[in-house]
Design a protein around this motif. Structure first.
Motif, PDB file in Angstrom:
ATOM      1  N   ALA A 123       0.832  -1.198   0.000  1.00 10.73           N
ATOM      2  CA  ALA A 123       0.000   0.000   0.000  1.00 10.73           C
ATOM      3  C   ALA A 123       0.872   1.255   0.000  1.00 10.73           C
ATOM      4  CB  ALA A 123      -0.933  -0.002   1.207  1.00 10.73           C
ATOM      5  N   LEU A 124       1.969   1.219   0.747  1.00  8.09           N
ATOM      6  CA  LEU A 124       2.909   2.345   0.766  1.00  8.09           C
ATOM      7  C   LEU A 124       3.562   2.514  -0.600  1.00  8.09           C
ATOM      8  CD1 LEU A 124       4.596   4.514   2.257  1.00  8.09           C
ATOM      9  CD2 LEU A 124       6.179   2.678   2.891  1.00  8.09           C
ATOM     10  N   HIS A 125       3.979   1.409  -1.185  1.00  9.50           N
ATOM     11  CA  HIS A 125       4.606   1.433  -2.512  1.00  9.50           C
ATOM     12  C   HIS A 125       3.681   2.083  -3.532  1.00  9.50           C
ATOM     13  CE1 HIS A 125       6.282  -1.174  -6.057  1.00  9.50           C
ATOM     14  NE2 HIS A 125       6.782   0.045  -6.074  1.00  9.50           N
ATOM     15  N   VAL A 126       2.433   1.666  -3.527  1.00 11.06           N
ATOM     16  CA  VAL A 126       1.443   2.204  -4.476  1.00 11.06           C
ATOM     17  C   VAL A 126       1.192   3.682  -4.209  1.00 11.06           C
ATOM     18  CG1 VAL A 126      -0.974   2.099  -5.194  1.00 11.06           C
ATOM     19  CG2 VAL A 126       0.335  -0.016  -4.891  1.00 11.06           C
ATOM     20  N   PHE A 127       1.049   4.041  -2.939  1.00  6.45           N
ATOM     21  CA  PHE A 127       0.750   5.436  -2.609  1.00  6.45           C
ATOM     22  C   PHE A 127       1.917   6.351  -2.964  1.00  6.45           C
ATOM     23  CE2 PHE A 127       0.288   9.044   0.372  1.00  6.45           C
ATOM     24  CZ  PHE A 127      -0.970   9.486  -0.021  1.00  6.45           C
ATOM     25  N   ALA A 128       3.134   5.911  -2.685  1.00  7.65           N
ATOM     26  CA  ALA A 128       4.311   6.707  -3.043  1.00  7.65           C
ATOM     27  C   ALA A 128       4.371   6.924  -4.551  1.00  7.65           C
ATOM     28  CB  ALA A 128       5.581   6.028  -2.553  1.00  7.65           C
ATOM     29  N   ALA A 129       4.034   5.888  -5.302  1.00  2.00           N
ATOM     30  CA  ALA A 129       4.024   6.018  -6.760  1.00  2.00           C
ATOM     31  C   ALA A 129       2.963   7.021  -7.209  1.00  2.00           C
ATOM     32  CB  ALA A 129       3.777   4.659  -7.403  1.00  2.00           C
ATOM     33  N   ARG A 130       1.808   6.977  -6.597  1.00  2.00           N
ATOM     34  CA  ARG A 130       0.725   7.878  -6.991  1.00  2.00           C
ATOM     35  C   ARG A 130       1.042   9.333  -6.632  1.00  2.00           C
ATOM     36  NH1 ARG A 130      -1.526   7.534 -10.797  1.00  2.00           N
ATOM     37  NH2 ARG A 130      -3.483   8.500 -10.127  1.00  2.00           N
ATOM     38  N   ILE A 131       1.705   9.554  -5.509  1.00  2.00           N
ATOM     39  CA  ILE A 131       2.132  10.920  -5.168  1.00  2.00           C
ATOM     40  C   ILE A 131       3.035  11.462  -6.270  1.00  2.00           C
ATOM     41  CG2 ILE A 131       3.633  12.259  -3.618  1.00  2.00           C
ATOM     42  CD1 ILE A 131       0.971  11.888  -2.365  1.00  2.00           C
ATOM     43  N   ASN A 132       3.981  10.654  -6.722  1.00  3.29           N
ATOM     44  CA  ASN A 132       4.905  11.066  -7.783  1.00  3.29           C
ATOM     45  C   ASN A 132       4.174  11.259  -9.102  1.00  3.29           C
ATOM     46  OD1 ASN A 132       6.682  10.470 -10.172  1.00  3.29           O
ATOM     47  ND2 ASN A 132       8.288  10.443  -8.620  1.00  3.29           N
ATOM     48  N   GLU A 133       3.388  10.283  -9.492  1.00  5.18           N
ATOM     49  CA  GLU A 133       2.756  10.291 -10.816  1.00  5.18           C
ATOM     50  C   GLU A 133       1.723  11.406 -10.978  1.00  5.18           C
ATOM     51  OE1 GLU A 133       3.031   5.460 -11.539  1.00  5.18           O
ATOM     52  OE2 GLU A 133       1.271   6.350 -10.573  1.00  5.18           O
ATOM     53  N   THR A 134       1.035  11.748  -9.895  1.00  3.17           N
ATOM     54  CA  THR A 134      -0.021  12.756  -9.978  1.00  3.17           C
ATOM     55  C   THR A 134       0.426  14.138  -9.523  1.00  3.17           C
ATOM     56  OG1 THR A 134      -0.855  12.364  -7.729  1.00  3.17           O
ATOM     57  CG2 THR A 134      -1.742  10.961  -9.499  1.00  3.17           C
ATOM     58  N   ARG A 135       1.722  14.272  -9.170  1.00  9.64           N
ATOM     59  CA  ARG A 135       2.244  15.520  -8.605  1.00  9.64           C
ATOM     60  C   ARG A 135       1.446  15.937  -7.376  1.00  9.64           C
ATOM     61  NH1 ARG A 135       3.786  13.792 -13.604  1.00  9.64           N
ATOM     62  NH2 ARG A 135       5.202  15.224 -14.668  1.00  9.64           N
ATOM     63  N   GLY A 136       0.996  14.945  -6.615  1.00  8.77           N
ATOM     64  CA  GLY A 136       0.263  15.206  -5.386  1.00  8.77           C
ATOM     65  C   GLY A 136      -1.242  15.298  -5.546  1.00  8.77           C
ATOM     66  N   HIS A 137      -1.728  15.198  -6.770  1.00  6.69           N
ATOM     67  CA  HIS A 137      -3.177  15.254  -6.995  1.00  6.69           C
ATOM     68  C   HIS A 137      -3.773  13.851  -6.862  1.00  6.69           C
ATOM     69  CE1 HIS A 137      -3.264  19.478  -8.239  1.00  6.69           C
ATOM     70  NE2 HIS A 137      -2.165  19.238  -8.917  1.00  6.69           N
ATOM     71  N   VAL A 138      -3.626  13.285  -5.677  1.00  8.51           N
ATOM     72  CA  VAL A 138      -4.078  11.912  -5.430  1.00  8.51           C
ATOM     73  C   VAL A 138      -5.571  11.912  -5.117  1.00  8.51           C
ATOM     74  CG1 VAL A 138      -3.697   9.854  -4.027  1.00  8.51           C
ATOM     75  CG2 VAL A 138      -1.790  11.383  -4.525  1.00  8.51           C
ATOM     76  N   ALA A 139      -6.272  10.963  -5.683  1.00  5.65           N
ATOM     77  CA  ALA A 139      -7.712  10.859  -5.448  1.00  5.65           C
ATOM     78  C   ALA A 139      -7.995  10.486  -3.995  1.00  5.65           C
ATOM     79  CB  ALA A 139      -8.314   9.811  -6.380  1.00  5.65           C
ATOM     80  N   GLN A 140      -9.144  10.940  -3.496  1.00  5.94           N
ATOM     81  CA  GLN A 140      -9.512  10.651  -2.122  1.00  5.94           C
ATOM     82  C   GLN A 140      -9.580   9.150  -1.875  1.00  5.94           C
ATOM     83  OE1 GLN A 140      -9.955  12.962   0.457  1.00  5.94           O
ATOM     84  NE2 GLN A 140      -9.863  11.065   1.661  1.00  5.94           N
ATOM     85  N   ALA A 141     -10.055   8.390  -2.851  1.00  8.77           N
ATOM     86  CA  ALA A 141     -10.144   6.943  -2.682  1.00  8.77           C
ATOM     87  C   ALA A 141      -8.763   6.323  -2.475  1.00  8.77           C
ATOM     88  CB  ALA A 141     -10.819   6.317  -3.905  1.00  8.77           C
ATOM     89  N   GLU A 142      -7.765   6.877  -3.137  1.00  4.76           N
ATOM     90  CA  GLU A 142      -6.399   6.365  -2.972  1.00  4.76           C
ATOM     91  C   GLU A 142      -5.838   6.717  -1.594  1.00  4.76           C
ATOM     92  OE1 GLU A 142      -4.596   6.405  -7.454  1.00  4.76           O
ATOM     93  OE2 GLU A 142      -5.050   8.359  -6.579  1.00  4.76           O
TER      94      GLU A 142
END
Length: 202
Positions: free
Chosen positions: A114-133
């Protein structure tokens, strides 16, 4: 030719020299990235301070390396991936975790994945992570403070990864056993021409 040479203690700006000497004492050698940072006294000092503070976050040593290596992979930084693979081994990070992050695989431990996925999403979205994530990350056992810790690690790797891209920092001998090449396309600068990049910022 890179505009960011690998400095020596003797040739570096005077204000950078104590930081180079400290790195030499800490590692037994001066990492080439640190020697590149030495071109800017402000950068070499700031990176050392920030790296020290990152170790004070609520993330465990294994979790910190997952965040850092995930960013190394997404940013296509061969130098930092090799360096942090070596550091991870020294810190007893399980080999399967190191391999999963290096190869964008799945970590067996659900919380670490879960940490791995979330760290990737922070990078990929420039911090625009969806609330569900965000909710998924929190439900895995992390806290709101951990969200900031992940952002902290992402910013730290921005400094080192981008520096290495410009400097083409040569890999130190102690890291050679963990050499890593970015997947095809990750380091293709042509993909980030203004028009294409703008289209992805919506």
């Amino acid at each position: 030719m890179s505009l960011l040479p690998v400095q020596t203690v003797e040739a570096a700006p005077e204000a950078s020299r104590p930081h180079l000497e400290a790195a030499g004492r800490a590692y037994g050698f001066i990492p080439n990235l640190t020697a590149v940072f030495a071109n800017s006294p402000a950068m070499i000092e700031a990176y050392g301070v920030l790296a020290g503070h990152f170790e004070k976050t609520d993330l465990t040593p294994v979790e910190r390396q997952i965040v850092l290596m995930t960013n190394n992979r997404l940013n296509g930084c061969s130098y930092c991936m090799a360096a942090h693979s070596t550091i991870s081994q020294m810190q007893k990070v399980p080999a399967d975790v190191i391999a999963a992050v290096r190869d964008d695989g799945e970590i067996a431990d659900p919380k670490l994945q879960a940490l791995h996925v979330f760290a990737a999403r922070i990078n990929e979205t420039r911090g625009h992570v969806a609330q569900a994530e965000i909710d998924t990350f929190l439900s895995a056992g992390y806290t709101q403070a951990h969200i900031l810790d992940v952002i902290f690690g992402t910013g730290l790797k921005t400094l080192s990864n981008y520096t290495n891209h410009i400097a083409e920092t040569p890999l130190d001998a102690p890291f050679q056993a963990n050499a890593w090449e970015a997947p095809l396309g990750v380091t293709d600068a042509s993909a980030w021409e203004l028009g294409e990049a703008s289209a992805n910022w919506d």
